[in-house]
Design an enzyme around this catalytic site. Structure first.
Site, PDB file in Angstrom:
ATOM      1  N   ARG A  60      38.661  50.484  51.008  1.00  0.00           N
ATOM      2  CA  ARG A  60      38.912  49.165  51.627  1.00  0.00           C
ATOM      3  C   ARG A  60      39.357  49.329  53.090  1.00  0.00           C
ATOM      4  NH1 ARG A  60      42.844  46.005  47.781  1.00  0.00           N
ATOM      5  NH2 ARG A  60      42.364  44.250  49.180  1.00  0.00           N
ATOM      6  N   GLN A  98      48.729  36.586  51.759  1.00  0.00           N
ATOM      7  CA  GLN A  98      48.661  37.497  50.605  1.00  0.00           C
ATOM      8  C   GLN A  98      47.716  38.658  50.939  1.00  0.00           C
ATOM      9  OE1 GLN A  98      48.537  35.082  46.635  1.00  0.00           O
ATOM     10  NE2 GLN A  98      47.558  33.818  48.201  1.00  0.00           N
ATOM     11  N   ASN A  99      47.007  38.525  52.063  1.00  0.00           N
ATOM     12  CA  ASN A  99      45.989  39.512  52.420  1.00  0.00           C
ATOM     13  C   ASN A  99      46.619  40.748  53.044  1.00  0.00           C
ATOM     14  OD1 ASN A  99      44.248  37.523  51.569  1.00  0.00           O
ATOM     15  ND2 ASN A  99      43.784  36.791  53.638  1.00  0.00           N
ATOM     16  N   ILE A 100      46.002  41.884  52.797  1.00  0.00           N
ATOM     17  CA  ILE A 100      46.509  43.147  53.378  1.00  0.00           C
ATOM     18  C   ILE A 100      45.626  43.594  54.549  1.00  0.00           C
ATOM     19  CG2 ILE A 100      47.621  43.860  51.230  1.00  0.00           C
ATOM     20  CD1 ILE A 100      45.274  45.699  50.629  1.00  0.00           C
ATOM     21  N   ASP A 101      44.634  42.762  54.927  1.00  0.00           N
ATOM     22  CA  ASP A 101      43.850  43.087  56.126  1.00  0.00           C
ATOM     23  C   ASP A 101      44.649  42.684  57.366  1.00  0.00           C
ATOM     24  OD1 ASP A 101      42.038  40.194  55.202  1.00  0.00           O
ATOM     25  OD2 ASP A 101      43.216  40.322  57.047  1.00  0.00           O
ATOM     26  N   HIS A 116      52.132  40.788  50.551  1.00  0.00           N
ATOM     27  CA  HIS A 116      51.594  41.824  49.653  1.00  0.00           C
ATOM     28  C   HIS A 116      51.372  43.143  50.371  1.00  0.00           C
ATOM     29  CE1 HIS A 116      49.968  38.618  46.634  1.00  0.00           C
ATOM     30  NE2 HIS A 116      51.271  38.761  46.580  1.00  0.00           N
ATOM     31  N   CYS A 124      56.615  56.188  52.572  1.00  0.00           N
ATOM     32  CA  CYS A 124      57.114  57.367  51.842  1.00  0.00           C
ATOM     33  C   CYS A 124      57.887  56.889  50.614  1.00  0.00           C
ATOM     34  CB  CYS A 124      58.036  58.191  52.752  1.00  0.00           C
ATOM     35  SG  CYS A 124      58.856  59.522  51.858  1.00  0.00           S
ATOM     36  N   ASN A 209      39.939  24.899  50.298  1.00  0.00           N
ATOM     37  CA  ASN A 209      39.253  25.888  49.455  1.00  0.00           C
ATOM     38  C   ASN A 209      37.791  25.482  49.346  1.00  0.00           C
ATOM     39  OD1 ASN A 209      38.498  27.550  47.068  1.00  0.00           O
ATOM     40  ND2 ASN A 209      40.696  27.974  47.004  1.00  0.00           N
ATOM     41  N   ALA A 225      36.482  27.901  54.887  1.00  0.00           N
ATOM     42  CA  ALA A 225      37.707  27.952  55.703  1.00  0.00           C
ATOM     43  C   ALA A 225      37.375  27.992  57.195  1.00  0.00           C
ATOM     44  CB  ALA A 225      38.519  29.188  55.327  1.00  0.00           C
TER      45      ALA A 225
HETATM   46  N1  APR Z   1      36.559  29.380  52.429  1.00  0.00           N
HETATM   47  C1  APR Z   1      37.576  28.868  51.682  1.00  0.00           C
HETATM   48  N2  APR Z   1      37.934  29.378  50.470  1.00  0.00           N
HETATM   49  C2  APR Z   1      37.218  30.428  50.012  1.00  0.00           C
HETATM   50  C3  APR Z   1      36.147  31.008  50.732  1.00  0.00           C
HETATM   51  C4  APR Z   1      35.830  30.434  51.987  1.00  0.00           C
HETATM   52  N3  APR Z   1      34.825  30.908  52.743  1.00  0.00           N
HETATM   53  N4  APR Z   1      35.636  32.032  49.973  1.00  0.00           N
HETATM   54  C5  APR Z   1      36.364  32.091  48.852  1.00  0.00           C
HETATM   55  N5  APR Z   1      37.312  31.124  48.862  1.00  0.00           N
HETATM   56  C6  APR Z   1      38.336  30.855  47.858  1.00  0.00           C
HETATM   57  C7  APR Z   1      37.872  30.981  46.423  1.00  0.00           C
HETATM   58  O1  APR Z   1      37.367  29.723  45.953  1.00  0.00           O
HETATM   59  C8  APR Z   1      39.176  31.362  45.714  1.00  0.00           C
HETATM   60  O2  APR Z   1      39.887  30.202  45.303  1.00  0.00           O
HETATM   61  O3  APR Z   1      39.323  31.851  48.028  1.00  0.00           O
HETATM   62  C9  APR Z   1      39.978  32.095  46.789  1.00  0.00           C
HETATM   63  C10 APR Z   1      40.070  33.592  46.564  1.00  0.00           C
HETATM   64  O4  APR Z   1      40.780  33.798  45.372  1.00  0.00           O
HETATM   65  P1  APR Z   1      41.146  35.293  44.927  1.00  0.00           P
HETATM   66  O5  APR Z   1      39.943  36.154  45.016  1.00  0.00           O
HETATM   67  O6  APR Z   1      41.869  35.168  43.631  1.00  0.00           O
HETATM   68  O7  APR Z   1      42.144  35.818  46.059  1.00  0.00           O
HETATM   69  P2  APR Z   1      43.674  35.447  46.263  1.00  0.00           P
HETATM   70  O8  APR Z   1      43.955  34.044  45.821  1.00  0.00           O
HETATM   71  O9  APR Z   1      44.017  35.802  47.662  1.00  0.00           O
HETATM   72  O10 APR Z   1      44.407  36.467  45.268  1.00  0.00           O
HETATM   73  C11 APR Z   1      45.814  36.489  45.323  1.00  0.00           C
HETATM   74  O11 APR Z   1      45.832  38.345  43.801  1.00  0.00           O
HETATM   75  O12 APR Z   1      44.988  40.296  43.022  1.00  0.00           O
HETATM   76  C12 APR Z   1      45.962  39.753  43.804  1.00  0.00           C
HETATM   77  O13 APR Z   1      47.014  40.922  45.537  1.00  0.00           O
HETATM   78  C13 APR Z   1      45.853  40.218  45.226  1.00  0.00           C
HETATM   79  O14 APR Z   1      46.620  39.008  47.168  1.00  0.00           O
HETATM   80  C14 APR Z   1      45.772  38.925  46.025  1.00  0.00           C
HETATM   81  C15 APR Z   1      46.290  37.878  45.053  1.00  0.00           C
END
Ligand code: APR
Length: 251
Positions: A60, A98-101, A116, A124, A209, A225
């Site tokens: 990643r 919540q993103n690590i990027d 996160h 360490c 969303n 988004a």
């Molecule tokens: N624009 C808006 N929303 C979007 C787009 C977009 N282009 N693409 C995807 N989505 C929405 C999806 O509909 C979904 O509801 O983003 C959301 C992504 O959900 P997840 O994949 O579950 O990611 P996230 O909610 O950030 O997960 C939370 O879960 O596994 C852990 O640590 C991990 O930080 C992460 C946490």
């Protein structure tokens, strides 16, 4: 939405980075489709097979550092909001991701909490010291504190661990009047409960969303988004400048 908000908290999830080319977790082709969370996103998984966990995050990290991976207009819109709000000293703003990027930082966001953790940092396990990292992390790597191999882990919060910055986040949620969740499925607590906390303390809650997540918000705006976020930021800033002009005229 025609209220000039005084305290804004924004929560972002993987969906805000999807259009930048970063995989989300729970979509059909998501990260959790090809990996078991317990194997690569828990302290137990790391204990059992650290090489597999390092490999997951190294892949990643390499992807994130590719030149074609850049912030999109949603990240830029949030950075613009933060910058413009500096002209309104009595308005507070916090971005929680919540993103690590590192796309929010690269877009210019500064008032930012990575609850996160961060893919471009390692920690360490003995001293807790945190270091930047831009290449693969391996078991052979020595930390600068202990000067021995095997003590380093990704500075990422795994399931079962306490997210970062929670005190500041909770204080902000209890005093905000606008809470916006962008691109998160609302599957993982405590982030999934932030909208309820903000709402309990009187905030207007808004979800951006692609589709309904079934979470309780006062308002939902569906779309990508990269489109919904810039238009929301324009609206917030327009309301603020109109109120500012009104107050200036009638001072
Ligand atoms: N624009 C808006 N929303 C979007 C787009 C977009 N282009 N693409 C995807 N989505 C929405 C999806 O509909 C979904 O509801 O983003 C959301 C992504 O959900 P997840 O994949 O579950 O990611 P996230 O909610 O950030 O997960 C939370 O879960 O596994 C852990 O640590 C991990 O930080 C992460 C946490």
């Amino acid at each position: 939405m025609n209220t000039p908000y005084k305290s804004i908290v924004v929560l972002t999830g993987a969906g805000i980075s999807a259009e930048s080319g970063i995989q989300t977790f729970r979509a059909a082709d998501g990260l959790w489709e090809n990996h078991r969370i317990e194997d690569i996103a828990t302290p137990e998984g790391f204990q059992k097979n650290p090489v597999a966990v390092h490999d997951f995050y190294n892949q990643r990290r390499r992807h994130l550092l590719q030149t074609e991976i850049k912030p999109n207009s949603a990240h830029s819109a949030l950075a613009k909001l933060e910058h413009e709000l500096e002209s309104y000293p009595d308005t507070r703003y916090l971005l929680v991701t919540q993103n690590i990027d590192n796309l929010h930082e690269r877009a210019g966001s500064k008032k930012l909490i990575h609850m996160h953790g961060e893919l471009l940092k390692m920690r360490c396990c003995v001293t807790g010291l945190i270091f930047e990292i831009q290449q693969d992390l391996t078991l052979e790597q020595c930390c600068r504190c202990c000067r021995q191999p095997g003590n380093l882990r990704p500075h990422v919060v795994w399931f079962g661990e306490m997210p970062l910055g929670m005190h500041e986040i909770e204080q902000s949620l209890m005093s905000c009047d606008l809470f916006v969740a962008i691109g998160t499925s609302g599957n993982v607590y405590p982030a999934a409960g932030f909208n309820q906390t903000a709402r309990h303390y009187g905030a207007h809650t808004l979800e951006l969303n692609l589709e309904s997540t079934g979470s309780t918000f006062d308002e939902h705006r569906y779309g990508r988004a990269s489109e919904t976020t810039p238009s929301l930021i324009t609206e917030i800033l327009r309301n603020l400048s109109q109120i500012q002009a009104f107050n200036d005229n009638y001072r």
